[in-house]
Scaffold this motif. Structure first.
Motif, mmCIF file in Angstrom:
data_model
loop_
_atom_site.group_PDB
_atom_site.id
_atom_site.type_symbol
_atom_site.label_atom_id
_atom_site.label_comp_id
_atom_site.label_asym_id
_atom_site.label_seq_id
_atom_site.Cartn_x
_atom_site.Cartn_y
_atom_site.Cartn_z
ATOM 1 N N GLU A 333 -52.546 30.955 1.530
ATOM 2 C CA GLU A 333 -52.275 30.732 2.949
ATOM 3 C C GLU A 333 -51.322 29.557 3.081
ATOM 4 O O GLU A 333 -51.578 28.467 2.581
ATOM 5 N N VAL A 334 -50.190 29.831 3.713
ATOM 6 C CA VAL A 334 -49.174 28.801 3.923
ATOM 7 C C VAL A 334 -49.016 28.588 5.420
ATOM 8 O O VAL A 334 -48.701 29.534 6.156
ATOM 9 N N LEU A 335 -49.264 27.368 5.876
ATOM 10 C CA LEU A 335 -49.135 27.051 7.302
ATOM 11 C C LEU A 335 -47.691 26.737 7.649
ATOM 12 O O LEU A 335 -46.954 26.136 6.872
ATOM 13 N N CYS A 336 -47.317 27.147 8.825
ATOM 14 C CA CYS A 336 -45.971 26.871 9.321
ATOM 15 C C CYS A 336 -46.091 26.334 10.749
ATOM 16 O O CYS A 336 -46.148 27.098 11.716
ATOM 17 N N PRO A 337 -46.150 25.007 10.919
ATOM 18 C CA PRO A 337 -46.331 24.409 12.247
ATOM 19 C C PRO A 337 -45.183 24.741 13.193
ATOM 20 O O PRO A 337 -44.015 24.821 12.786
ATOM 21 N N LYS A 338 -45.488 24.913 14.467
ATOM 22 C CA LYS A 338 -44.465 25.199 15.457
ATOM 23 C C LYS A 338 -43.444 24.074 15.536
ATOM 24 O O LYS A 338 -42.247 24.313 15.745
ATOM 25 N N PHE A 354 -42.007 34.321 3.820
ATOM 26 C CA PHE A 354 -41.181 34.557 5.002
ATOM 27 C C PHE A 354 -40.152 33.436 5.182
ATOM 28 O O PHE A 354 -40.378 32.288 4.790
ATOM 29 N N THR A 355 -39.034 33.802 5.796
ATOM 30 C CA THR A 355 -38.119 32.799 6.353
ATOM 31 C C THR A 355 -38.013 33.113 7.831
ATOM 32 O O THR A 355 -37.994 34.284 8.232
ATOM 33 N N MET A 356 -37.967 32.073 8.656
ATOM 34 C CA MET A 356 -37.926 32.292 10.100
ATOM 35 C C MET A 356 -36.987 31.296 10.759
ATOM 36 O O MET A 356 -36.803 30.173 10.278
ATOM 37 N N ASP A 385 -49.779 27.125 15.676
ATOM 38 C CA ASP A 385 -49.069 27.233 14.398
ATOM 39 C C ASP A 385 -49.272 28.612 13.771
ATOM 40 O O ASP A 385 -50.299 29.270 13.987
ATOM 41 N N LEU A 386 -48.301 29.005 12.987
ATOM 42 C CA LEU A 386 -48.360 30.297 12.290
ATOM 43 C C LEU A 386 -48.817 30.090 10.842
ATOM 44 O O LEU A 386 -48.729 28.986 10.298
ATOM 45 N N SER A 387 -49.270 31.163 10.239
ATOM 46 C CA SER A 387 -49.624 31.105 8.818
ATOM 47 C C SER A 387 -49.213 32.402 8.132
ATOM 48 O O SER A 387 -49.252 33.480 8.732
ATOM 49 N N ALA A 388 -48.789 32.261 6.911
ATOM 50 C CA ALA A 388 -48.486 33.404 6.051
ATOM 51 C C ALA A 388 -49.654 33.538 5.085
ATOM 52 O O ALA A 388 -49.988 32.597 4.369
ATOM 53 N N ARG A 389 -50.289 34.700 5.071
ATOM 54 C CA ARG A 389 -51.495 34.861 4.257
ATOM 55 C C ARG A 389 -51.816 36.334 4.081
ATOM 56 O O ARG A 389 -51.049 37.208 4.515
ATOM 57 N N THR A 390 -52.965 36.585 3.466
ATOM 58 C CA THR A 390 -53.520 37.940 3.416
ATOM 59 C C THR A 390 -54.723 37.990 4.349
ATOM 60 O O THR A 390 -55.046 37.006 5.011
ATOM 61 N N LEU A 427 -49.321 39.078 5.460
ATOM 62 C CA LEU A 427 -49.486 39.049 6.911
ATOM 63 C C LEU A 427 -48.855 37.784 7.466
ATOM 64 O O LEU A 427 -48.867 36.733 6.827
ATOM 65 N N LEU A 428 -48.339 37.885 8.697
ATOM 66 C CA LEU A 428 -47.935 36.711 9.472
ATOM 67 C C LEU A 428 -48.905 36.631 10.645
ATOM 68 O O LEU A 428 -49.066 37.607 11.382
ATOM 69 N N ALA A 429 -49.571 35.489 10.789
ATOM 70 C CA ALA A 429 -50.671 35.414 11.762
ATOM 71 C C ALA A 429 -50.620 34.153 12.602
ATOM 72 O O ALA A 429 -50.125 33.110 12.173
ATOM 73 N N GLU A 430 -51.137 34.283 13.840
ATOM 74 C CA GLU A 430 -51.437 33.135 14.690
ATOM 75 C C GLU A 430 -52.954 33.143 14.850
ATOM 76 O O GLU A 430 -53.499 33.924 15.630
ATOM 77 N N GLY A 431 -53.623 32.304 14.077
ATOM 78 C CA GLY A 431 -55.075 32.362 14.038
ATOM 79 C C GLY A 431 -55.516 33.690 13.467
ATOM 80 O O GLY A 431 -55.087 34.097 12.382
ATOM 81 N N ALA A 432 -56.370 34.419 14.219
ATOM 82 C CA ALA A 432 -56.835 35.730 13.771
ATOM 83 C C ALA A 432 -55.956 36.865 14.290
ATOM 84 O O ALA A 432 -56.150 38.021 13.909
ATOM 85 N N HIS A 433 -55.003 36.514 15.161
ATOM 86 C CA HIS A 433 -54.112 37.523 15.723
ATOM 87 C C HIS A 433 -52.948 37.749 14.757
ATOM 88 O O HIS A 433 -52.182 36.833 14.464
ATOM 89 N N ILE A 434 -52.794 38.976 14.285
ATOM 90 C CA ILE A 434 -51.749 39.296 13.314
ATOM 91 C C ILE A 434 -50.462 39.666 14.047
ATOM 92 O O ILE A 434 -50.430 40.617 14.840
ATOM 93 N N LEU A 435 -49.408 38.899 13.781
ATOM 94 C CA LEU A 435 -48.100 39.229 14.344
ATOM 95 C C LEU A 435 -47.470 40.399 13.606
ATOM 96 O O LEU A 435 -46.863 41.275 14.227
ATOM 97 N N TRP A 436 -47.593 40.377 12.259
ATOM 98 C CA TRP A 436 -46.845 41.347 11.454
ATOM 99 C C TRP A 436 -47.653 41.721 10.217
ATOM 100 O O TRP A 436 -48.061 40.849 9.441
#
Length: 467
Positions: A333-338, A354-356, A385-390, A427-436
């Motif tokens: 899990e990699v955090l990506c702060p806003k 991911f790159t954003m 904040d977003l996170s990249a994870r499974t 997965l790309l996620a905001e908390g438990a909500h999956i963006l992608w």
């Protein structure tokens, strides 16, 4: 018969002066004939000979009687004999294989150990022309490729088959002429075994249609052997550009693979799959077709193949590995702060795989990209904040314009994503909500609209520029 068999043995350089040969003798007609042939060959060339008999523990007193028969025959002929007693039913139950397959594997394991302990001896087995023809039909029925259609090889490693071009009727006539008795295995009449059914029903019908059917099938198999030898050389050249081996992982690279001839493609897949599996016994053309179709699937897709081999569609192509060796391809899990996303702006920032970047106003006049590995999201709807994870327990995704959500687990079930694959999907996620869900879909909630003011462009690093 004997002269032709001796000629065949010499033409294929099965035995050389000074060789050591172990003969697998069950007591049946074929193996008894094999032993007599080897004894005749000893009169023409110098080599050492031993007999190994394997009592499989399947037929009770009957098979014990066969063992005694072989030992007495060898004593009469002056040949050293060593008997091995094994429990095939017990081993078959433990390993989940058929009795027939387990017996074969255990028998050859004993032969190999005996050969190794005797300084690397040759192993002579008694397959005949009928066995060769039956094998071709057996593989044809199962859906085998070129290697199956070539039938049985006269020489494979240290295993030799002097009787391969000798017919069953010739063997029986020879034994009758020599007044040599032999044993009859009752299990050979059990037509629950596919090979026995071919022997008892299919081959006799074919021979009724053409008395030379058996010989013609073997002749075709011989042609296939020559064709396979040539194709094998071409496949090896292709594999040098398409296949990479990294420890226990095998990678079939998509770009060079796609340039190959269709036939060579299948052979490359077979070569790679055999390398990964360590065997080809249960692998058919169906498995090769599934493997080739995987190239057209999205990254993250997976199929299960025989011998515990898992095939994964990755950016470079297809990765093969054994299930027992497969690791969880979790990205952690990699955090990506806003705050960091906003600070990077159009320059972009990395977040795990991911790159954003935040797009400038000019982006709004562009068409939304319909790409597999690049997605746009309404940045202002992202509140934390977003996170990249499974996957995690409780994950969900928004599935329609009305905002209806669905548990990620249920989504995977509906999409028929296999359980072992689910934990490997980025997965790309905001908390438990999956963006992608990479390779599948994005959340409807985060889609851009006419009201969108800022766009977050996210690219999965495994994707091509145009995908």
């Amino acid at each position: 018969m004997l002269e032709e068999a001796k000629k065949f043995t010499k033409e294929h350089h099965m035995i050389e002066e000074g060789s050591r040969v172990i003969a697998g003798v069950s007591g049946g007609a074929d193996s008894v004939c094999l032993l007599l042939l080897l004894l005749e060959l000893q009169k023409e060339m110098t080599f050492e000979l031993r007999v190994v008999h394997v009592e499989h523990g399947i037929r009770g007193q009957e098979s014990l009687a066969d063992c005694e028969f072989v030992e007495k025959m060898c004593g009469r002929l002056g040949v050293e004999c060593k008997s091995h007693y094994i429990d095939v039913p017990k081993e078959a139950k433990q390993c989940g294989r058929t009795l027939e397959e387990t017996a074969r594997l255990m028998r050859y394991e004993i032969f190999e150990k005996e050969a190794e302990s005797w300084g690397g001896a040759k192993i002579a087995v008694a397959h005949n022309r009928g066995d060769d023809a039956e094998t071709v039909l057996f593989h044809l029925i199962r859906g085998s490729g070129l290697s199956g259609m070539r039938g049985i090889l006269p020489v494979r490693g240290n295993v030799i088959r002097p009787l391969l071009h000798t017919g069953r009727e010739e063997i029986l006539s020879y034994l009758e002429e020599k007044k040599q008795p032999y044993c009859v295995d009752a299990t050979n009449r059990d037509e629950h075994y596919t090979r026995n059914c071919i022997r008892a029903q299919i081959m006799p019908r074919l021979i009724e249609m053409n008395p030379q059917a058996e010989a013609h099938i073997q002749k075709t198999a011989d042609i296939m052997k020559e064709a396979e030898s040539y194709i094998g050389r071409q496949t090896k050249k292709a594999a040098e550009t398409c296949v990479s081996i990294h420890g226990d992982d095998i990678l079939i690279r998509k770009e060079p693979f796609e340039t190959q001839d269709p036939l060579i493609k299948k052979e490359v897949l077979k070569l790679a799959l055999e390398q990964a599996a360590g065997a080809m016994q249960d692998i058919t053309t169906v498995h090769l077709e599934l493997l080739e179709q995987l190239f057209s699937s999205q990254c993250g897709r997976r199929i299960s193949l025989p011998y515990g081999v898992q095939a994964y569609r990755i950016y470079e192509g297809i990765r093969l590995c054994r299930e027992t060796e497969a690791v969880q391809d979790s990205i952690g899990e990699v955090l990506c702060p806003k705050s960091e996303i906003e600070q990077a702006g159009t320059e972009g920032i990395s977040c795990g795989p991911f790159t954003m970047r935040l797009l400038e106003d000019t982006a709004f006049s562009q068409e939304i990209p319909q790409k597999t590995y690049t997605k746009w999201f309404d940045y202002d709807k992202i509140k934390s904040d977003l996170s990249a994870r499974t996957r995690k327990e409780g994950d969900y995704i928004c599935c329609n314009e009305e905002g209806k959500t669905q548990k990620l687990k249920k989504y995977f079930v509906n999409e028929k994503v296999e359980a072992k694959e689910r934990g490997r999907i980025p997965l790309l996620a905001e908390g438990a909500h999956i963006l992608w869900i990479v390779g599948y879909r994005i959340s409807t909630y985060y889609k851009i609209s006419q009201e969108t003011k800022r766009i977050l462009e996210v690219r999965f690093n495994g994707g091509k520029e145009n995908d």
